[in-house]
Design an enzyme around this catalytic site. Structure first.
Site, mmCIF file in Angstrom:
data_model
loop_
_atom_site.group_PDB
_atom_site.id
_atom_site.type_symbol
_atom_site.label_atom_id
_atom_site.label_comp_id
_atom_site.label_asym_id
_atom_site.label_seq_id
_atom_site.Cartn_x
_atom_site.Cartn_y
_atom_site.Cartn_z
ATOM 1 C CG ASN A 9 62.410 136.715 187.955
ATOM 2 O OD1 ASN A 9 62.627 135.807 187.167
ATOM 3 N ND2 ASN A 9 61.223 137.242 188.132
ATOM 4 C CG HIS A 12 64.184 136.205 181.496
ATOM 5 N ND1 HIS A 12 63.064 135.895 180.748
ATOM 6 C CD2 HIS A 12 63.876 137.352 182.144
ATOM 7 C CE1 HIS A 12 62.139 136.821 180.917
ATOM 8 N NE2 HIS A 12 62.608 137.708 181.767
ATOM 9 C CG HIS A 45 55.632 135.339 186.793
ATOM 10 N ND1 HIS A 45 55.416 136.517 186.120
ATOM 11 C CD2 HIS A 45 54.400 134.819 187.022
ATOM 12 C CE1 HIS A 45 54.110 136.693 185.957
ATOM 13 N NE2 HIS A 45 53.477 135.672 186.475
ATOM 14 N NE ARG A 47 53.777 135.505 181.597
ATOM 15 C CZ ARG A 47 53.622 136.813 181.795
ATOM 16 N NH1 ARG A 47 54.497 137.505 182.451
ATOM 17 N NH2 ARG A 47 52.574 137.433 181.302
ATOM 18 N NE ARG A 51 55.057 134.506 178.342
ATOM 19 C CZ ARG A 51 54.701 135.782 178.218
ATOM 20 N NH1 ARG A 51 55.618 136.729 178.301
ATOM 21 N NH2 ARG A 51 53.456 136.126 178.006
ATOM 22 C CD GLU A 72 57.798 137.617 189.992
ATOM 23 O OE1 GLU A 72 57.459 137.486 188.803
ATOM 24 O OE2 GLU A 72 58.794 138.245 190.334
ATOM 25 C CB THR A 103 54.622 141.516 185.177
ATOM 26 O OG1 THR A 103 54.953 140.132 185.196
ATOM 27 C CG2 THR A 103 53.347 141.733 185.961
ATOM 28 C CD GLU A 153 58.513 142.694 193.624
ATOM 29 O OE1 GLU A 153 58.457 141.683 194.352
ATOM 30 O OE2 GLU A 153 59.006 142.706 192.479
ATOM 31 C CG HIS A 198 59.103 145.011 185.840
ATOM 32 N ND1 HIS A 198 59.431 145.563 184.642
ATOM 33 C CD2 HIS A 198 58.441 143.869 185.560
ATOM 34 C CE1 HIS A 198 58.965 144.794 183.668
ATOM 35 N NE2 HIS A 198 58.355 143.755 184.198
ATOM 36 C CG HIS A 229 65.887 141.194 181.011
ATOM 37 N ND1 HIS A 229 66.539 142.247 180.421
ATOM 38 C CD2 HIS A 229 65.659 140.296 180.021
ATOM 39 C CE1 HIS A 229 66.689 141.998 179.132
ATOM 40 N NE2 HIS A 229 66.153 140.827 178.858
HETATM 41 N N1 PXP Z 1 59.211 141.446 190.317
HETATM 42 C C1 PXP Z 1 58.083 141.050 189.685
HETATM 43 C C2 PXP Z 1 56.826 140.984 190.481
HETATM 44 C C3 PXP Z 1 58.097 140.673 188.330
HETATM 45 O O1 PXP Z 1 56.955 140.297 187.720
HETATM 46 C C4 PXP Z 1 59.334 140.695 187.638
HETATM 47 C C5 PXP Z 1 59.379 140.240 186.213
HETATM 48 O O2 PXP Z 1 59.000 138.918 186.124
HETATM 49 C C6 PXP Z 1 60.490 141.078 188.337
HETATM 50 C C7 PXP Z 1 60.395 141.466 189.669
HETATM 51 C C8 PXP Z 1 61.844 141.108 187.691
HETATM 52 O O3 PXP Z 1 61.852 142.011 186.648
HETATM 53 P P1 PXP Z 1 63.143 142.112 185.702
HETATM 54 O O4 PXP Z 1 63.279 140.785 185.026
HETATM 55 O O5 PXP Z 1 62.790 143.209 184.765
HETATM 56 O O6 PXP Z 1 64.310 142.416 186.581
#
Ligand code: PXP
Length: 254
Positions: A9, A12, A45, A47, A51, A72, A103, A153, A198, A229
């Site tokens: 992901n 960030h 994602h 959003r 953001r 996402e 999320t 997921e 997540h 993250h």
């Molecule tokens: N999966 C989904 C559906 C999410 O919403 C997120 C956060 O945007 C992630 C995975 C990744 O989460 P993290 O950034 O905490 O690894």
């Protein structure tokens, strides 16, 4: 044995860019590094408050990536229309609250049954595979299956939060861990794809990754990890030495 897939992901990296409105970090450069490092897909994602990831980022990634894009998205009508236009390989349906930092929970399929079913049908018609981001709850897994999701997921946030406390409590960690295992085993029984994500980091992911669904075929319980993250944070550490050296070189040998 089928190896599990890593979806990275990259939201960030876009957060860092949006913080200052700079042209860097270049999201395509990030995505290409991720791709070349062996990730199986790029996750973003989009959003509603934009953001981090912007509409143009999604279009650009879809156009330039060799690996599949996992988008996402909330169930809102503009998001659905946008996904149908962009056609990512996967859409991951997530709940969205404006004020949340990230999320913070899974989609409650029971509360949004009619809308979720309608959205899945429309996305599938456009040949977009759909996963639902849900809490580790057997009932939610069964509902996702009934509505025609290809995968679920599992939201691993509650487990991750327990592991990341200053004084982790092993009983509480185990409780959250067991919920994830139970929900994923039900998904496997139903033939659903098992994705998780997540809050997963370099310390808490191995316990999950060592679980097998079938010990004979060595099929992993979790087929896909979507992680953001912790990878972005780790990249800042492992890339810092080179980043400093490059800047020293810019100012000393311009
Ligand atoms: N999966 C989904 C559906 C999410 O919403 C997120 C956060 O945007 C992630 C995975 C990744 O989460 P993290 O950034 O905490 O690894």
């Amino acid at each position: 044995m089928n190896s599990p897939r890593l979806g990275v992901n990259i939201d960030h990296f876009a957060t860092l860019r949006q913080l200052r409105g700079t042209p860097y970090p270049d999201l395509l450069e990030c995505a290409k590094i991720v791709e070349n490092a062996g990730a199986a897909l790029i996750t973003v994602h989009l959003r509603e408050d934009r953001r981090h990831i912007q509409d143009a980022d999604v279009v650009m990634l879809k156009k330039n990536l060799k690996i599949p894009l996992n988008l996402e998205m909330s169930l809102s009508e503009p998001m659905v229309k946008n996904a149908i236009k962009v056609k990512p390989a996967w859409a991951c349906l997530v709940p969205e609250k404006r004020q949340e930092v990230t999320t913070e929970g899974g989609l409650n399929i029971f509360k949004l049954m009619k809308r979720t079913a309608q959205v899945i049908g429309r996305l599938n018609k456009s040949r977009i595979k759909v996963s639902a981001f849900i809490e580790p709850d057997v009932k939610q897994v069964e509902a996702a299956h009934a509505l025609g999701c290809e995968a679920i997921e599992i939201h691993t946030g509650a487990y991750a939060n327990e592991t990341q406390l200053l004084k982790p409590n092993s009983t509480k960690i185990q409780k959250q861990f067991d919920r994830i295992i139970k929900a994923s085993q039900r998904a496997a029984e139903l033939g659903l794809g098992r994705h998780i994500g997540h809050g997963l980091d370099y310390s808490n992911v191995a316990a999950l990754a060592s679980r097998e669904w079938d010990s004979y075929s060595r099929e992993p319980l979790f087929q896909e990890y979507n992680i953001g993250h912790s990878i972005v944070c780790r990249a800042a550490i492992v890339g810092l030495d080179q980043a400093v050296r490059e800047m020293i070189s810019e100012i000393t040998a311009p």
